[in-house]
Write an enzyme that holds these catalytic residues in place. Structure first.
Site, PDB file in Angstrom:
ATOM      1  N   HIS A 217      14.617  20.817  73.946  1.00 54.35           N
ATOM      2  CA  HIS A 217      15.458  20.525  72.778  1.00 54.35           C
ATOM      3  C   HIS A 217      14.585  20.252  71.543  1.00 54.35           C
ATOM      4  O   HIS A 217      14.782  20.859  70.485  1.00 54.35           O
ATOM      5  CB  HIS A 217      16.350  19.319  73.085  1.00 54.35           C
ATOM      6  CG  HIS A 217      17.290  18.950  71.985  1.00 54.35           C
ATOM      7  ND1 HIS A 217      18.599  19.374  71.945  1.00 54.35           N
ATOM      8  CD2 HIS A 217      17.110  18.216  70.865  1.00 54.35           C
ATOM      9  CE1 HIS A 217      19.177  18.899  70.852  1.00 54.35           C
ATOM     10  NE2 HIS A 217      18.296  18.190  70.173  1.00 54.35           N
ATOM     11  N   GLU A 218      13.613  19.363  71.698  1.00 50.30           N
ATOM     12  CA  GLU A 218      12.772  19.013  70.553  1.00 50.30           C
ATOM     13  C   GLU A 218      11.896  20.196  70.136  1.00 50.30           C
ATOM     14  O   GLU A 218      11.591  20.355  68.955  1.00 50.30           O
ATOM     15  CB  GLU A 218      11.924  17.773  70.856  1.00 50.30           C
ATOM     16  CG  GLU A 218      12.739  16.506  71.155  1.00 50.30           C
ATOM     17  CD  GLU A 218      13.804  16.178  70.116  1.00 50.30           C
ATOM     18  OE1 GLU A 218      13.627  16.531  68.934  1.00 50.30           O
ATOM     19  OE2 GLU A 218      14.836  15.584  70.499  1.00 50.30           O
TER      20      GLU A 218
ATOM     21  N   HIS B  73      13.880  22.176  67.654  1.00 45.89           N
ATOM     22  CA  HIS B  73      13.786  21.620  66.292  1.00 45.89           C
ATOM     23  C   HIS B  73      12.435  21.954  65.673  1.00 45.89           C
ATOM     24  O   HIS B  73      12.342  22.364  64.519  1.00 45.89           O
ATOM     25  CB  HIS B  73      13.939  20.091  66.341  1.00 45.89           C
ATOM     26  CG  HIS B  73      15.350  19.622  66.541  1.00 45.89           C
ATOM     27  ND1 HIS B  73      16.366  19.920  65.662  1.00 45.89           N
ATOM     28  CD2 HIS B  73      15.915  18.847  67.507  1.00 45.89           C
ATOM     29  CE1 HIS B  73      17.493  19.352  66.076  1.00 45.89           C
ATOM     30  NE2 HIS B  73      17.254  18.700  67.197  1.00 45.89           N
TER      31      HIS B  73
ATOM     32  N   GLU C 189      20.277  21.771  64.562  1.00 52.62           N
ATOM     33  CA  GLU C 189      20.773  21.543  65.918  1.00 52.62           C
ATOM     34  C   GLU C 189      21.094  22.876  66.607  1.00 52.62           C
ATOM     35  O   GLU C 189      21.026  22.972  67.834  1.00 52.62           O
ATOM     36  CB  GLU C 189      21.999  20.623  65.853  1.00 52.62           C
ATOM     37  CG  GLU C 189      22.316  19.881  67.136  1.00 52.62           C
ATOM     38  CD  GLU C 189      21.258  18.873  67.576  1.00 52.62           C
ATOM     39  OE1 GLU C 189      20.373  18.518  66.773  1.00 52.62           O
ATOM     40  OE2 GLU C 189      21.312  18.443  68.738  1.00 52.62           O
TER      41      GLU C 189
HETATM   42 ZN    ZN Z   1      18.683  17.490  68.175  1.00 53.63          ZN
END
Ligand code: ZN
Length: 491
Positions: free
Chosen positions: A255-256, A259, A285
């Site tokens: 997830h990171e 980003h 996101e």
């Molecule tokens: Zn996030």
């Protein structure tokens, strides 16, 4: 120097200082000695004061009036600069300062209240934060909708009315899918056992590289709550390790990385300009979610991950890769938004969206929030909240004044659904690549279609240009239906 050049030079230094502040924030969550808290607050406050003065410098108004952009990037620069200057100028300096002070205190009180399950300890400071945010919203809105004015900080161009209508269209299909999935008699097994920390961190590093994270311009460290920070050539990520739940570490990392890949992927020519960072929280996101869910939790990719996990930890006790895929995507009732599966996640957001709109509108008092939360949770999830840490105290957002932020998580999911539909159409070889642990096709497509543009276009236009259609919730809902009906043997 002409007005445009003066504006660009001023902005460049302001943004460099803002990056220094990001580094301080990163340090605070990863390396800072415990005893440094008070001094760090003062350091941050001093920098914030410098930044605020630079952002409201009256010369910006003069430069904006005289600046003549030469090209698309110049026009985007002016659009961002004008918008930021207007917003910073609308909020009185004493209100901005009071907000910064109160929210930094409120975050600590919220953490204590959550640890002790003590709502009463949190309510007075939450009431203060809400009052200040309502004042700020009124100042920003100038007679328009107060909640929309707050939302605009995170998702320029979005409105509560538009998001509310989208949620009304999403809810029935999500609720029906959840009911069907939870009614299946033999749900997938949980992962059991102990998974040593070194192995998890080795895999986290491998996954970061696999998904295209550039360690020459970043680093991976541990933090209590995973986050990514920074732009341009210094974009750092964090993860956490729970020895009984390796998916927490591995999927937080992916997830990171999503980003961070966005920030690392922006055209370097935009560095230290308003286009040199992700264009909105929703688009940000969309990158973290498509990396984590549509790609990272796909059958093809989990087949590859299954083998990597077996090589690191031995037999997982799950049978083959199909069982592993089902375990990774297991749907189960739960209180916590951040642990929610893809089917239920947006339902958690819808509830927060309605509650915070009522708070900002003055239709819900802080003293009635816990009852409103618990009633709504029971109605939406069919389970009574057992304690405040599993209820209204679970999220940090409201304590730090992030009203209007929650819906951007769902916008990210919706945008990710659109991007995945377009990516699948354009890359028929995608599943074969994912099954081989080769993410370069997918991440290269996202870089070229979304990431490289940074803040050049408006958020929705960024997604529309990448997909070739105006973003809507249909692709996400179709993807969820197809994925979970197949996984749970429905229809
Ligand atoms: Zn996030």
């Amino acid at each position: 120097m002409n007005a445009m050049q003066a504006l660009v030079a001023h902005e460049r230094q302001t943004r460099a200082l803002a990056q220094v502040m990001e580094r301080l924030g990163w340090d605070q969550e990863t390396m800072m000695p415990r005893g440094a808290t008070a001094q760090r607050a003062e350091e941050m406050g001093a920098l914030e004061a410098v930044l605020h003065a630079r952002r409201t410098d009256p010369r910006i108004g003069e430069w904006l009036a005289a600046a003549a952009p030469q090209d698309e990037a110049g026009r985007a620069f002016l659009r961002h600069a004008r918008r930021a200057f207007e917003r910073h100028s609308r909020v009185p300096a004493d209100l901005a300062e009071e907000l910064a002070r109160t929210t930094s205190i409120a975050q600590g009180i919220w953490a204590e209240a959550r640890a002790r399950d003590d709502v009463a300890h949190f309510l007075p400071v939450l009431d203060r934060v809400l009052a200040l945010k309502r004042s700020e919203a009124r100042a920003l809105a100038q007679g328009g909708d107060a909640y929309d004015a707050l939302l605009d900080d995170y998702e320029p161009g979005a409105s509560a009315a538009g998001i509310g209508a989208m949620f009304d269209r999403m809810r029935p299909r999500l609720v029906a899918l959840r009911a069907a999935v939870l009614a299946v008699p033999n749900p997938p097994a949980r992962l059991k056992g102990e998974f040593h920390r070194e192995g998890q961190l080795r895999l986290a590093r491998l996954l970061s590289e696999t998904f295209g994270y550039d360690f020459a311009r970043g680093r991976l460290d541990l933090a209590v709550h995973p986050f990514s920070s920074g732009s341009g050539s210094d974009v750092r990520i964090t993860t956490r390790v729970d020895e009984t739940d390796p998916f927490n570490c591995l999927y937080s990392t992916i997830h990171e990385v999503g980003h961070a890949a966005y920030e690392q992927g922006i055209d370097p020519a935009f560095a230290l300009t308003p286009m040199g960072q992700g264009v909105s929280m929703g688009v940000h996101e969309s990158q973290s979610r498509i990396y984590e869910n549509q790609l990272g939790r796909s059958r093809a990719f989990t087949g590859w991950l299954f083998e990597r996990m077996r090589a690191e930890f031995g037999d997982l006790g799950l049978g083959g890769p199909d069982h592993f895929h089902a375990t990774v995507n297991r749907v189960s009732p739960g209180y916590i938004r951040t642990e929610a599966d893809e089917v239920q996640y947006n339902l958690h957001i819808m509830m927060r969206f309605d509650l915070e709109r009522a708070l900002i509108a003055g239709d819900l008092a802080v003293g009635d929030l816990e009852a409103a939360w618990n009633d709504r949770f029971l109605a939406d999830f069919g389970v009574a909240v057992d304690r405040p840490a599993n209820g209204m105290l679970q999220d940090v957002h409201w304590s730090v004044g992030l009203f209007g932020y929650f819906p951007t998580y769902s916008l990210g999911n919706v945008y990710a659904g659109c991007l995945m539909q377009a990516l699948r159409l354009e890359r028929p070889e995608l599943d074969a690549e994912l099954a081989a642990g080769d993410l370069s096709g997918a991440t290269g497509w996202l870089r070229e279609k979304v990431q490289v543009h940074g803040g050049l276009m408006e958020p929705r236009a960024t997604i529309a240009a990448a997909c070739g259609f105006d973003p809507h919730e249909g692709p996400l809902l179709d993807y969820l239906d197809a994925k979970y009906r197949a996984l749970y043997g429905l229809q």
